[in-house]
Design a protein around this motif. Structure first.
Motif, mmCIF file in Angstrom:
data_model
loop_
_atom_site.group_PDB
_atom_site.id
_atom_site.type_symbol
_atom_site.label_atom_id
_atom_site.label_comp_id
_atom_site.label_asym_id
_atom_site.label_seq_id
_atom_site.Cartn_x
_atom_site.Cartn_y
_atom_site.Cartn_z
ATOM 1 N N LYS A 42 10.151 -9.569 -4.948
ATOM 2 C CA LYS A 42 8.990 -8.888 -4.518
ATOM 3 C C LYS A 42 9.594 -7.965 -3.451
ATOM 4 O O LYS A 42 10.512 -8.013 -2.659
ATOM 5 N N PRO A 43 8.952 -6.582 -3.347
ATOM 6 C CA PRO A 43 9.335 -5.612 -2.446
ATOM 7 C C PRO A 43 9.037 -5.895 -0.957
ATOM 8 O O PRO A 43 7.816 -6.597 -0.745
ATOM 9 N N ASP A 44 9.576 -5.551 -0.057
ATOM 10 C CA ASP A 44 9.345 -5.593 1.457
ATOM 11 C C ASP A 44 8.415 -4.451 1.660
ATOM 12 O O ASP A 44 8.616 -3.265 1.429
ATOM 13 N N ILE A 45 7.375 -4.566 2.725
ATOM 14 C CA ILE A 45 6.519 -3.626 3.077
ATOM 15 C C ILE A 45 6.436 -3.809 4.503
ATOM 16 O O ILE A 45 5.957 -4.620 5.136
ATOM 17 N N ASP A 46 6.323 -2.523 5.079
ATOM 18 C CA ASP A 46 6.000 -2.509 6.569
ATOM 19 C C ASP A 46 4.875 -1.266 6.927
ATOM 20 O O ASP A 46 5.117 -0.249 6.275
#
Length: 356
Positions: A216-220
């Motif tokens: 899963k991609p990281d999101i901020d």
């Protein structure tokens, strides 16, 4: 008169004797010549006997090889005639495709499609299907499908083998397989069919390819920028930072998640346009939002003063991949972001610290 006749008789006898003596050597000479001819003839007869024996031995050797060849040809001809007369033949099979039905962080579900052709005038039963999926010699999954059906006479059937790969099982068994990687696979399938005349035969099949182990991609939320600020309704832009940790690109099509600021939900967020998340890279996208600051209570003053604002995100993103579409979860708990206002709203509108 009588005395004069006797000498004549004697003379004739003597002459006859002489003649007999003369005749004897002639007979002897012929006998000798005949014997010589016989002696001459004997070697010729013996030589012919030897040659005849040699020819017979050669014929025997040729006869043995010729006989075996004739038997083989006979059996082959009979087999072809039987096959041609009755119409029986060996079926053929081929792996025509591997289709990924769904793929996510937990598992991959796909279907192996096999086309089987039956040239025979009668249906043939598909006894068993054995399959094995491996990667670089490492067994990923195997199975057996008994009594898989019947292939109709002079027809063809597409047999579908459903397979599910559980990523946790793979990662727990082979620690060197990392999330986000692409691994090669080899599918081995044995089809066991029962054909009249031929009996039970096995049709071995293979197919190779690649399959991902997605991550899963990281999101901020890097920052929130106000376009229009009021207590009743504020229009802002979320500057999102997404890090794709996979060895393949992700084509972002849709966002389905909810955002909380200061423990207050500002609702779901809509993606205005698609974006490409490059493999092993960082991508920035802007998402417009609308919310009511007066619902935030005392946290509103922290927002107005430009202090760090806590946020949380939870939902999914829908992406396209070289292996098919995926729905990947995204979560962010306990994040902190900055609030920036435009100059007309009392802010400096300075974008020099943007990460884009």
């Amino acid at each position: 008169m009588a005395s004069y006749d006797k000498p004549e008789v004697v003379e004739r006898d003597v002459k006859d004797k002489e003649h007999e003596e003369d005749d004897k050597p002639i007979v002897v000479e012929r006998d000798v010549k005949d014997k010589e001819h016989e002696e001459d003839d004997k070697p010729e007869v013996a030589e012919r006997d030897v040659k005849d024996k040699e020819h017979k031995e050669d014929d025997k050797e040729e006869g043995k090889g010729g006989f075996l060849e004739k038997v083989k040809d006979f059996i082959h001809d009979i087999g072809e005639k039987i096959e041609g007369a009755i119409g029986f033949g060996k079926p053929t099979a081929d792996v025509t495709g591997l289709h990924i039905n769904s793929i996510n962080l937990e598992k991959a579900e796909f279907v192996i499609e096999i086309l089987i052709k039956n040239p025979n005038p009668v249906p043939i039963p598909l006894i068993d299907i054995n399959y094995l999926i491996e990667s670089d010699g490492r067994k990923l999954i195997s199975g057996l499908i008994p009594d898989a059906g019947t292939i109709k006479a002079h027809g063809e059937e597409t047999v579908k083998i459903p397979v599910t790969l559980i990523y946790d099982d793979i990662k727990n068994t082979y620690s060197e397989i990392k999330p986000g990687s692409i691994i090669p696979y080899r599918i081995k399938v044995d089809l066991i069919v029962d054909v009249p005349v031929f009996g039970r035969i096995t049709l071995p099949l293979e197919k190779t390819g690649e399959i991902p182990i997605p991550y899963k991609p990281d999101i901020d939320i890097e920052k929130i920028k106000f376009d229009r600020f009021s207590f009743e309704e504020t229009v802002a832009v979320l500057h999102l930072k997404l890090e794709n940790k996979n060895d393949f690109d992700l084509g972002l099509n849709d966002l389905d998640y909810e955002v909380w600021l200061c423990d207050e939900s500002i609702g779901s967020v809509d993606l205005q346009k698609s974006a490409n998340l490059v493999k092993n890279g960082i991508t920035y996208i802007d998402i417009p939002i609308t919310f009511r600051p007066k619902d935030f209570g005392s946290a509103l003053w922290d927002m107005i003063r430009g202090k760090g604002t806590g946020y949380s995100m939870k939902g999914n993103i829908n992406v396209d991949t070289p292996f098919g579409p995926m729905k990947l979860p995204i979560t962010k708990e306990g994040g902190t972001t900055r609030i920036k206002k435009n100059k007309e709203d009392g802010g400096d509108d300075d974008d020099n610290d943007d990460e884009e």
